[in-house]
Design an enzyme around this catalytic site. Structure first.
Site, mmCIF file in Angstrom:
data_model
loop_
_atom_site.group_PDB
_atom_site.id
_atom_site.type_symbol
_atom_site.label_atom_id
_atom_site.label_comp_id
_atom_site.label_asym_id
_atom_site.label_seq_id
_atom_site.Cartn_x
_atom_site.Cartn_y
_atom_site.Cartn_z
ATOM 1 N N GLY A 10 -4.657 4.978 -7.340
ATOM 2 C CA GLY A 10 -3.859 3.503 -7.656
ATOM 3 C C GLY A 10 -5.090 2.588 -7.621
ATOM 4 O O GLY A 10 -5.734 2.422 -6.549
ATOM 5 N N ASN A 96 8.841 6.029 -7.737
ATOM 6 C CA ASN A 96 7.606 6.238 -6.667
ATOM 7 C C ASN A 96 7.532 7.646 -6.360
ATOM 8 O O ASN A 96 6.662 8.160 -6.084
ATOM 9 C CB ASN A 96 7.439 5.433 -5.581
ATOM 10 C CG ASN A 96 6.736 3.957 -6.367
ATOM 11 O OD1 ASN A 96 6.375 3.823 -7.226
ATOM 12 N ND2 ASN A 96 6.877 2.722 -5.464
ATOM 13 N N ASN A 121 5.332 2.079 -1.418
ATOM 14 C CA ASN A 121 6.707 2.139 -0.842
ATOM 15 C C ASN A 121 7.776 2.867 -1.445
ATOM 16 O O ASN A 121 7.625 3.313 -2.829
ATOM 17 C CB ASN A 121 7.079 0.545 -0.918
ATOM 18 C CG ASN A 121 6.434 -0.364 0.257
ATOM 19 O OD1 ASN A 121 6.797 0.133 1.364
ATOM 20 N ND2 ASN A 121 5.960 -1.275 0.135
ATOM 21 N N HIS A 176 9.253 0.971 7.794
ATOM 22 C CA HIS A 176 8.539 -0.118 7.233
ATOM 23 C C HIS A 176 9.807 -0.865 6.263
ATOM 24 O O HIS A 176 9.655 -0.672 5.112
ATOM 25 C CB HIS A 176 7.501 0.050 6.276
ATOM 26 C CG HIS A 176 6.737 -0.916 5.918
ATOM 27 N ND1 HIS A 176 6.276 -2.022 6.429
ATOM 28 C CD2 HIS A 176 6.425 -1.288 4.550
ATOM 29 C CE1 HIS A 176 5.722 -2.904 5.752
ATOM 30 N NE2 HIS A 176 5.824 -2.583 4.502
HETATM 31 N N1 LIG Z 1 3.095 0.235 3.112
HETATM 32 C C1 LIG Z 1 2.701 -1.132 3.042
HETATM 33 O O1 LIG Z 1 2.828 -1.783 4.154
HETATM 34 C C2 LIG Z 1 2.761 -1.686 1.707
HETATM 35 C C3 LIG Z 1 3.035 -0.995 0.501
HETATM 36 N N2 LIG Z 1 2.899 -1.757 -0.579
HETATM 37 C C4 LIG Z 1 3.139 -0.649 -1.654
HETATM 38 O O2 LIG Z 1 1.839 -0.317 -2.398
HETATM 39 C C5 LIG Z 1 2.159 -0.044 -3.592
HETATM 40 C C6 LIG Z 1 1.008 -0.281 -4.576
HETATM 41 O O3 LIG Z 1 1.154 -1.980 -4.398
HETATM 42 P P1 LIG Z 1 0.066 -2.994 -5.502
HETATM 43 O O4 LIG Z 1 -1.485 -2.415 -5.528
HETATM 44 O O5 LIG Z 1 0.298 -4.215 -5.154
HETATM 45 O O6 LIG Z 1 0.724 -2.455 -6.852
HETATM 46 P P2 LIG Z 1 0.130 -2.500 -8.371
HETATM 47 O O7 LIG Z 1 1.125 -2.430 -9.371
HETATM 48 O O8 LIG Z 1 -0.923 -3.633 -8.293
HETATM 49 O O9 LIG Z 1 -1.063 -1.017 -8.482
HETATM 50 C C7 LIG Z 1 -0.187 0.083 -8.675
HETATM 51 C C8 LIG Z 1 -1.164 1.009 -9.385
HETATM 52 O O10 LIG Z 1 -0.686 2.431 -9.686
HETATM 53 C C9 LIG Z 1 -0.923 2.757 -10.768
HETATM 54 N N3 LIG Z 1 -0.058 3.981 -10.948
HETATM 55 C C10 LIG Z 1 1.415 4.008 -11.271
HETATM 56 N N4 LIG Z 1 1.462 5.505 -11.609
HETATM 57 C C11 LIG Z 1 0.572 6.122 -11.188
HETATM 58 C C12 LIG Z 1 0.366 7.639 -11.038
HETATM 59 N N5 LIG Z 1 1.081 8.526 -11.294
HETATM 60 N N6 LIG Z 1 -0.902 7.867 -10.717
HETATM 61 C C13 LIG Z 1 -1.940 7.165 -10.532
HETATM 62 N N7 LIG Z 1 -1.679 5.771 -10.519
HETATM 63 C C14 LIG Z 1 -0.443 5.161 -11.022
HETATM 64 C C15 LIG Z 1 -0.302 1.514 -11.816
HETATM 65 O O11 LIG Z 1 -1.247 1.792 -12.968
HETATM 66 C C16 LIG Z 1 -1.167 0.374 -10.989
HETATM 67 O O12 LIG Z 1 -2.354 0.120 -11.381
HETATM 68 C C17 LIG Z 1 3.632 -0.662 -4.248
HETATM 69 O O13 LIG Z 1 4.492 0.610 -4.039
HETATM 70 C C18 LIG Z 1 3.748 -1.409 -3.038
HETATM 71 O O14 LIG Z 1 5.281 -1.658 -2.749
HETATM 72 C C19 LIG Z 1 2.788 -3.013 -0.946
HETATM 73 C C20 LIG Z 1 2.288 -3.614 0.340
HETATM 74 C C21 LIG Z 1 2.220 -3.166 1.667
HETATM 75 O O1 LIG Z 2 7.243 -6.279 0.855
HETATM 76 C C1 LIG Z 2 6.838 -5.327 -0.012
HETATM 77 O O2 LIG Z 2 7.426 -5.020 -1.101
HETATM 78 C C2 LIG Z 2 5.228 -4.891 0.270
HETATM 79 C C3 LIG Z 2 5.230 -4.695 1.616
HETATM 80 O O3 LIG Z 2 5.709 -3.452 1.965
HETATM 81 C C4 LIG Z 2 4.902 -5.428 2.495
HETATM 82 O O4 LIG Z 2 4.147 -6.550 2.039
HETATM 83 O O5 LIG Z 2 5.266 -5.572 3.573
#
Ligand SMILES: NC(=O)C1=CN([C@@H]2O[C@H](COP(=O)(O)OP(=O)(O)OC[C@H]3O[C@@H](n4cnc5c(N)ncnc54)[C@H](O)[C@@H]3O)[C@@H](O)[C@H]2O)C=CC1
Ligand SMILES: O=C([O-])CC(=O)C(=O)O
Length: 320
Positions: A10, A96, A121, A176
């Protein structure tokens, strides 16, 4: 000794930020992987062109083929979709989950010995699915959320008390989601547990309750402000601290989504708990003593995570 290889699955907002930090800190050679063509290559080239400025001796490569992550030591997974205002993290589950299946297969075929940090997520269900799809040992697959949640908690406490974040140790437990459990009795400012701070007049009980609530809803606060996606700087820094704990065998105790089998009374599931992270991955779960109220909040969050896992099993029969 050869450089370590860091695979970022990603290459969106968090993936790109991870690559930037990994390069600046010379954690190893970085491969940015994504299904979008050009995106990982463009970010890798842009970042590679920045390395002479700060003299980082690492390579960065963009890839659309899993073969390029072969032999990776650490994989950080952000592939998938992020939420937008009006959505909950749980709304991302269906889409996802399919992504975790593709990623799990890619990891299994190319880097079976890697330490895997899932960020996608809804976190606790996705790290579970990723472990199931990859078949990796549970100690080598963890989820990132608790470091972020507790960092938010610490920041809000610092803002309120004026004490440096360096002297604040904040902990959150459980899933989370908005029912996560900020650990008021176990978190400290300058060594003082939070209830003691209230007693001493550093803040009122209402202030503390407000901080707990803001921590729980911290992700949504950023989503509402950004409007086009979710947080990425703090999530990326959080995952890097976990990768460093593994790569440098630091034995840090960090709140992560770790596999609990017996700990906290759980019968084999991922949920946010403090764990010792070192060269063995998640080496040991640290068990806090919980009072009745904390145990009830933890159980409520665990029930939500179990509901999401049941939903995953319904969507994909191979997980049942
Ligand atoms: N665990 C946590 O505390 C947090 C989790 N997140 C989660 O992290 C994830 C990513 O967030 P961002 O980077 O902001 O999103 P983003 O949309 O900027 O990046 C996600 C990337 O994944 C790629 N992608 C989609 N399907 C794919 C596949 N099958 N194989 C490879 N790449 C693929 C997309 O092309 C995109 O470039 C989201 O699910 C978000 O909710 C975000 C913030 C905190
Ligand atoms: O809130 C969201 O969707 C992304 C996330 O998990 C965080 O920032 O804690």
């Amino acid at each position: 000794m050869a450089r370590k290889k860091i695979a970022l699955i990603g290459s969106g907002m968090i993936g790109g930020t991870l690559a930037h930090i990994a390069a600046r800190e010379e954690l190893g050679d970085v491969v940015l992987f994504d299904i979008a063509e050009g995106l990982p290559q463009g970010k890798a080239l842009d970042l590679a062109e920045s390395t002479p400025v700060y003299n980082a001796s690492v390579s960065l490569k963009g890839a659309n083929d899993y073969a390029d992550i072969k032999g990776a030591d650490v994989c950080i997974v952000t592939a998938g979709v992020a939420r937008k205002p009006g959505m909950s993290r749980d709304d991302l589950l269906g889409i996802n989950l399919k992504v975790m299946k593709a990623v799990g297969e890619g990891l299994k075929a190319n880097c079976p010995d890697a330490f895997v940090i899932c960020i996608t997520n809804p976190l606790d269900a996705m790290v579970w699915a990723l472990q199931q799809f990859s078949g990796f040992k549970t100690n080598k697959v963890v989820g990132m959320a608790g470091v972020l949640d507790s960092s938010r908690f610490a920041y809000f406490l610092s803002e309120k008390t004026g004490v440096s974040v360096a002297d604040i140790h904040a902990w959150t437990l459980a899933g989370h989601g908005d029912d996560m459990v900020p650990m008021v009795r176990h978190s400290t400012v300058g060594g003082l547990p939070l209830p003691e701070l209230v007693k001493q007049g550093w803040m009122t009980q209402a202030d503390l309750d407000g901080i707990v609530d803001r921590t729980r809803k911290g992700g949504g606060e950023i989503v509402a402000l950004l409007k086009t996606g979710s947080a990425y700087y703090a999530p990326a820094e959080s995952a890097i601290s976990m990768a460093k704990a593994y790569l440098n065998d630091q034995k840090r105790v960090l709140p992560v989504a770790a596999w609990c089998q017996g700990e906290y009374g759980l019968d084999g599931m991922y949920v946010g708990v403090p764990a010792v992270l070192g060269a063995g991955g998640a080496e040991k779960v640290v068990e806090f003593d919980l009072n009745d109220a904390e145990r009830a909040m933890f159980a409520k969050s665990v029930t939500s995570v179990q509901g999401l896992i049941a939903a995953c099993k319904e969507i994909d029969g191979s997980l049942a």
